[in-house]
Scaffold this active site. Sequence first.
Site, PDB file in Angstrom:
ATOM      1  N   HIS A 142      -0.598   6.193  -1.146  1.00 37.92           N
ATOM      2  CA  HIS A 142       0.435   6.074  -2.289  1.00 37.92           C
ATOM      3  C   HIS A 142       1.473   5.547  -1.884  1.00 37.92           C
ATOM      4  CE1 HIS A 142       2.247   6.357  -6.415  1.00 37.92           C
ATOM      5  NE2 HIS A 142       3.231   7.383  -5.949  1.00 37.92           N
ATOM      6  N   ASN A 185      -6.883   7.552  -0.440  1.00 40.01           N
ATOM      7  CA  ASN A 185      -5.835   6.701  -0.910  1.00 40.01           C
ATOM      8  C   ASN A 185      -4.620   6.600  -0.406  1.00 40.01           C
ATOM      9  OD1 ASN A 185      -5.235   4.978  -3.134  1.00 40.01           O
ATOM     10  ND2 ASN A 185      -3.965   6.591  -4.004  1.00 40.01           N
ATOM     11  N   GLY A 218      -4.757  -7.223  -0.528  1.00 40.16           N
ATOM     12  CA  GLY A 218      -5.634  -6.441   0.679  1.00 40.16           C
ATOM     13  C   GLY A 218      -4.835  -6.355   1.825  1.00 40.16           C
ATOM     14  N   ASN A 229      -3.294  -3.772   3.214  1.00 42.04           N
ATOM     15  CA  ASN A 229      -3.640  -2.621   3.829  1.00 42.04           C
ATOM     16  C   ASN A 229      -5.149  -2.839   4.250  1.00 42.04           C
ATOM     17  OD1 ASN A 229      -1.807  -0.271   3.596  1.00 42.04           O
ATOM     18  ND2 ASN A 229      -1.549  -1.155   1.502  1.00 42.04           N
ATOM     19  N   ASP A 256      -3.043  11.227  -7.699  1.00 44.41           N
ATOM     20  CA  ASP A 256      -2.398  11.452  -6.647  1.00 44.41           C
ATOM     21  C   ASP A 256      -2.128  13.026  -6.307  1.00 44.41           C
ATOM     22  OD1 ASP A 256      -1.879   8.961  -6.604  1.00 44.41           O
ATOM     23  OD2 ASP A 256      -0.140   8.817  -7.558  1.00 44.41           O
ATOM     24  N   GLU A 290       2.759   2.033   5.167  1.00 46.03           N
ATOM     25  CA  GLU A 290       1.526   2.056   4.795  1.00 46.03           C
ATOM     26  C   GLU A 290       0.402   1.611   5.813  1.00 46.03           C
ATOM     27  OE1 GLU A 290       0.935   0.264   0.912  1.00 46.03           O
ATOM     28  OE2 GLU A 290       2.878   0.639   0.358  1.00 46.03           O
TER      29      GLU A 290
HETATM   30  C1  GRF Z   1      -0.122  -0.706  -1.847  1.00 51.99           C
HETATM   31  O1  GRF Z   1       1.232  -0.771  -2.183  1.00 51.99           O
HETATM   32  C2  GRF Z   1      -0.599   0.749  -1.843  1.00 51.99           C
HETATM   33  O2  GRF Z   1       0.318   1.498  -1.451  1.00 51.99           O
HETATM   34  C3  GRF Z   1      -1.018   0.623  -3.280  1.00 51.99           C
HETATM   35  O3  GRF Z   1      -1.555  -0.777  -3.654  1.00 51.99           O
HETATM   36  C4  GRF Z   1      -0.868  -1.543  -3.025  1.00 51.99           C
HETATM   37  C5  GRF Z   1      -2.121  -2.302  -2.484  1.00 51.99           C
HETATM   38  O4  GRF Z   1      -1.732  -3.536  -1.654  1.00 51.99           O
HETATM   39  N1  GRF Z   1      -1.892   1.779  -3.531  1.00 51.99           N
HETATM   40  P1  GRF Z   1      -2.646  -4.382  -0.731  1.00 51.99           P
HETATM   41  O5  GRF Z   1      -3.737  -4.852  -1.623  1.00 51.99           O
HETATM   42  O6  GRF Z   1      -3.010  -3.513   0.277  1.00 51.99           O
HETATM   43  O7  GRF Z   1      -1.774  -5.619  -0.092  1.00 51.99           O
END
Ligand code: GRF
Length: 207
Positions: free
Chosen positions: A109, A107, A12, A14, A150, A180
């Site tokens: 990626h 999403n 988590g 992100n 995607d 990200e």
């Molecule tokens: C990230 O690398 C994102 O790009 C992918 O899944 C991963 C999630 O990481 N879709 P986190 O749980 O947000 O640390």
Amino acid sequence: MLKIGVLVSGGGTNLQAIMDKIKSDNINAEIVSVVSNRSKAYALERARNNGIEAVFISKKEAGSQEAYERALVKHFKDRNVDLIVLAGFMVILGSTFVKAFENKIINIHPALIPSFCGKDFYGLRVHEAALEKGVKVTGATVHFVNEGADEGPIILQKAVEVRDDDTPESLQKRVMEEAEWVIYPEAIKLIADNKLIIENNKVRRIG
Ligand code: GRF
């Protein structure tokens, strides 16, 4: 105020970046619920630490993919969610979920789509493939989700340089930190401010 529902399976980071930026940048959005298919996902803990509802919805208990998607749809519709944010959610969503939230799912990626994307590219595999190919630049992409893997309209991308001594792990870390965690909150701000429209399967910025 944009009401957000988040789907997670893992650490988590992100989700954390999004929660932090909503606060620090006054984004006109509120995360109303974080849902995971894994009871022990650390992302659920992060949500709770921020006073956000954190729920485990078991795919196994739902019985089938279709029933699972219906349960997720009900959960988020009951909370009047306007936008679904996939933040490391490791379940592929099919037409039941995607149709219920058409053009309302995003999403992230960890590559520059259309490179290193599609159903076999997730986690470290994406970065391994980038290093195998020898690309000098990779990055991250935020996109709307449709029924293809995607394939939905691209919202934002950010490039990250690949170094000669990168390992999949070091590249993964830099793509997260430099791309990200930056563009995911930015994309949410654009949506919250009504700055995006989709035309001919492409995203156009307005205003
Ligand atoms: C990230 O690398 C994102 O790009 C992918 O899944 C991963 C999630 O990481 N879709 P986190 O749980 O947000 O640390």
